[in-house]
Structures are given as C-alpha cells and as structure tokens.
Design an enzyme around this catalytic site. Structure first.
Site, short mmCIF file in Angstrom:
data_model
loop_
_atom_site.label_atom_id
_atom_site.label_comp_id
_atom_site.label_asym_id
_atom_site.label_seq_id
_atom_site.Cartn_x
_atom_site.Cartn_y
_atom_site.Cartn_z
CB CYS A 59 -2.03 -0.06 0.81
SG CYS A 59 -2.24 -1.84 0.61
CG HIS A 116 0.88 2.74 -0.69
ND1 HIS A 116 0.62 1.39 -0.70
CD2 HIS A 116 0.81 3.14 -1.98
CE1 HIS A 116 0.38 1.00 -1.93
NE2 HIS A 116 0.50 2.03 -2.73
#
Length: 484
Positions: A59, A116
């Site tokens: 991510c 993120h």
C-alpha cells in the site's frame, strides 16, 4: 490515424482508489463468480487497461509512487512509511498529484484512503497542502462496526483477520461515508474545476461487508488454479515473499472457501459504493466534462503461489484494475488494451489530459494515445519494485523478475498465465532475458530511512539469507501438500 480528442478545458477529475483489489472483477474476468456491475459499467464506457500493474506490491510504496509521480528506485521510498515522519526536505522535492491540481486552481476534495493511512492524506495542517476539503473527521468519528458471526474469525487472530458480515447500518461503514461524501460533492454547484478523490478501503483486511453482499455468494466458491509444488522452481528471495503460514493455516482449517467468499463480498460492497458515486456523476452537470480514473494500489494472492495477501513480484500481486473514462470524448467509449501499463503512468496522463505541466522529475509515460486508439503499441514495459534490487518487468506476453542476489524468474504468459513454469534457467531464453533485463533501472536510489515503518521486504538492504534458508528447510519438511 487515431482521432484527435476535442477536449473542453479545464476538466474535472473523479479519482477512485480501491485498496487491495486484484483482478476478481467482471471486466477483468479474474474470478467467474465476481459481481461488480458498477465497475463493469465504468469499464464499458472508458478504456479498460487489462494488463495494468502496480509500481510496488504494498500500500505505502505503491501510493507514494503514484501520488508523487516517481519510481521507488528514483525516490528511495521502497518499503512502508509513516509519511508524516519522513524528513520534510525529502518530500519537499515532490509535488503530489492533488497538490498539482490545487496549485493550478482546482478545488480539491478527498475522502477515505488516498495516501497510505490518514496521517499524510489529511495531515497535521488539515491537509491544506493538497485538499480544499476532506472527510477525515467524519470517518474517524464513526461508531465501531458490529461483526457477526464469531465463526468468521480465524482462531487466535485479531479482528483484522475477520472474514464475516457486519450487522451495522450502512452509514456506520467508512466506505459508505466516503461514497456519501463523493455524492455530496458531485451534487454541489462548483464555480471552478474540481479534483475529487474517493478512496475505498475494502477489500482490504478485515474482509467484512454488510450481510447483503455475503448473500450474493451463498453457493460454493470456486478456488483459483493452484499448483501445490509451485515454489519448487523459484529462487530463495521469491520464497521469502510468500505468506506461507497463512496458506498452511487456511488449508488445515478448511477456511480458504470462507476467506475467498468474504473477499468477493468485500469487492461487491466496494462496487456498490463506486456505483453510488458514478450515478451521482452521471446525474450531475459535470457528466460531460469529467475524467474518471479507477485504480487499485496492488493485487492480491488468495492461495496462488501458496500465498495470501500481496508483497510479491508475481501476477496475482502486481496485476490491478485500471480504467480511464473521459466523459468529454465519445471516442474513448468501450475500448480495452492488453498492452502492459503501470500506475506510474497516471500522473503524466492526468496532467496532460487537464492541460497541466507535470514536474520535470515525474516518471512514467502518458496514456493519452490509448484513449482514441486502443490498438496503440508502446515499447515501455511495466516495472514493479519490491525493495531495492528486486524488480519485475511485465510486457504483453512476458514477465521477467530479477532479485537483489541476481536470481531470476521468467514466464511466458501466452502459454503459462498462472506463472507455473520458471523458464529463467533455460539457455534458449538467454536472449529474451537480456532483452527484458535492459529495462531494469540503471541506478537505484538509496533507501530512505527517515519515517521507515514496516519493512517486510527481503532485499539488498535486509539480506539474511542463511537464516531464511534454514527456516525454509525446517518448514518444508512439515508442510502438506509438500512445497517441492
């Protein structure tokens, strides 16, 4: 000759991010039972990049690369970061994609997961660097979800490993709050162009969704093709990327079908929320002057390669949904391409489509030629990085992987779409490997240490080969079915 696009300027942008979504969608045919009518509808109107790949299979590095517009091997941002703890002098080198639009006069809106986590997306300064308005406070204030049934948990695990429905009202889910914010922004009257980012968290763990989406998958769930000795011909660094303990546990507990059902239900839940936003756009005054882009930060293993989650340089982990629909041009309707493209291409593509000048450091290539000619061919492959020294080169037909220790993998997707046969050791393939290896980076930025958080990457900066080989040898003697 491709038809030129007659663009009205400046366009709005609807930027849809989905977390941990692999190719289990209708428009990518990744799983025969996947029900994603709204994303399928979007793909049928826009350009469906069927062979799109992430910049990094995690991510944080994926989103950093996409939003900063720079490859990890040029930025040094290889692993996961607490982005607000990175040395500001490093981040000040870059202009994020929403920041570029904001500095160009756009009103910028955001809800959900864009960067993120929320620390950088909404930041200590309230996100003013990037966002005119965001929805973080409302999402943070939502009540806890009610999970049911208890059988949906893997024994001994936290709620992050739940695979079950929730009984909470829809409005208690943060993805609903994100879609609601998107609908609200699209229903407003805007005096200047807008960049609206909506980031949906599902199907990220835990695999939970309202009960109605589990009810879509009551029948037996078809398992993906799995070769039990698939790891026998891959090198040690590749084996280190495998989340083998998850596979062993789910096999032993007979839980794989429940896990896959919950993943599919979570996908359909996100699809429903995407549909709410698309409906609002199509019913708004902005339906003919908006660029829609939908992408997932990386793919996901559901037992393939004996693995769960992401964090590999194989197809399941790198292949992502990616669609661009330019509502200003009918010429883009209903097209698809099998050319390999990368999420790093989003930054220069959106900049060109909006008539903005991307910073000189930005990597990637504009995908504008595909918008009028889906048969367009290009030389550049998609490069995926997972830690310093580990790279995958993906073309229309081939995947070549080289690890920090020089070990290799090579797969011919025309004959082996599951990547079951590693051809790297075949002398006949030497010329093909050399051709693909020519795309590997000539220089690698050193690892950025400030703000470094999770570093699950087995790479040139974290080599512990001897210990890993011993652990693997101990493990493989106890695994059934055998690993090799």
């Amino acid at each position: 000759m491709a038809q030129a696009l007659a663009w009205a300027a400046p366009p709005n942008v609807l930027f849809i991010a989905v977390d941990d979504l692999n190719d289990w969608t209708g428009f990518l045919d990744g799983h025969p039972q996947a029900q994603t009518p709204n994303m399928d509808r979007l793909a049928s109107k826009g350009v469906n990049f069927r062979n799109a790949h992430t910049v990094a299979p995690g991510c944080s590095p994926s989103r950093n690369a996409l939003l900063f517009g720079i490859q990890p091997f040029h930025s040094g941002l290889y692993p996961f970061y607490d982005t607000d703890k990175i040395d500001p002098a490093i981040l000040d080198r870059y202009t994020t994609l929403p920041q570029l639009f904001k500095e160009s006069g756009y009103a910028t809106f955001a809800s959900g997961k864009i960067h993120h986590g929320t620390a950088w997306t909404y930041g200590e300064d309230g996100g003013r660097r990037e966002w005119t308005e965001h929805n973080a406070e409302k999402i943070a204030a939502l009540p806890p979800l009610v999970y049911a049934p208890e059988a949906g948990y893997v024994q001994g695990e936290s709620r992050k490993m739940a695979f079950c429905p929730t009984t909470s009202p829809l409005e208690h889910h943060r993805d609903y709050a994100t879609s609601e914010f998107g609908v609200d922004v699209l229903n407003r009257e805007h005096s200047r162009p807008f960049f609206l980012a909506v980031g949906f968290h599902k199907p990220h763990l835990p695999f939970i969704a309202p009960m109605r989406f589990f009810e879509l998958y009551q029948d037996g769930i078809e398992a993906p093709p799995v070769k039990t000795d698939d790891l026998a011909d891959v090198p040690w660094p590749a084996r280190r990327n495998v989340r083998l303990n998850d596979d062993i546990r789910y096999r032993n507990e007979g839980a794989w079908e429940d896990v896959r059902r919950a993943y599919l239900a979570s996908i359909s839940w996100t699809d429903w929320n995407v549909g709410r936003v698309l409906d609002a756009l199509e019913n708004s005054p902005y339906s003919k002057n908006t660029i829609v882009v939908l992408w997932s930060d990386h793919g996901y293993h559901l037992g393939e390669k004996r693995s769960f989650r992401k964090f590999s340089l194989w197809e399941e982990s790198t292949h992502v949904p990616f669609v661009i629909w330019d509502t200003r041009a009918d010429a883009s309707t209903g097209r698809s391409t099998d050319e390999a493209v990368s999420l790093i291409d989003i930054y220069p593509t959106l900049a060109e489509m909006a008539g903005l000048e991307a910073p000189s450091y930005v990597d990637g290539a504009s995908l504008v030629p595909f918008l009028t000619d889906a048969t367009h061919r290009r030389a550049e492959p998609a490069i995926t990085t997972w830690g310093r020294g580990n790279y995958s080169v993906r073309t229309r037909e081939w995947r070549y992987v080289r690890y920090f220790d020089g070990s290799e993998e090579l797969y011919n997707h025309a004959d082996d779409p599951q990547e079951w046969l590693n051809l790297a050791g075949d002398p006949v393939m030497a010329k093909q490997k050399k051709k693909l290896a020519a795309w590997l980076p000539e220089r690698e930025a050193p690892l950025v240490l400030s703000g470094k958080a999770l570093h699950s990457v087995f790479d040139a900066d974290e080599p512990d080969m001897a210990e890993f080989q011993q652990r693997w040898n101990d493990l493989k003697t106890t695994v059934s079915p055998p690993l090799e």
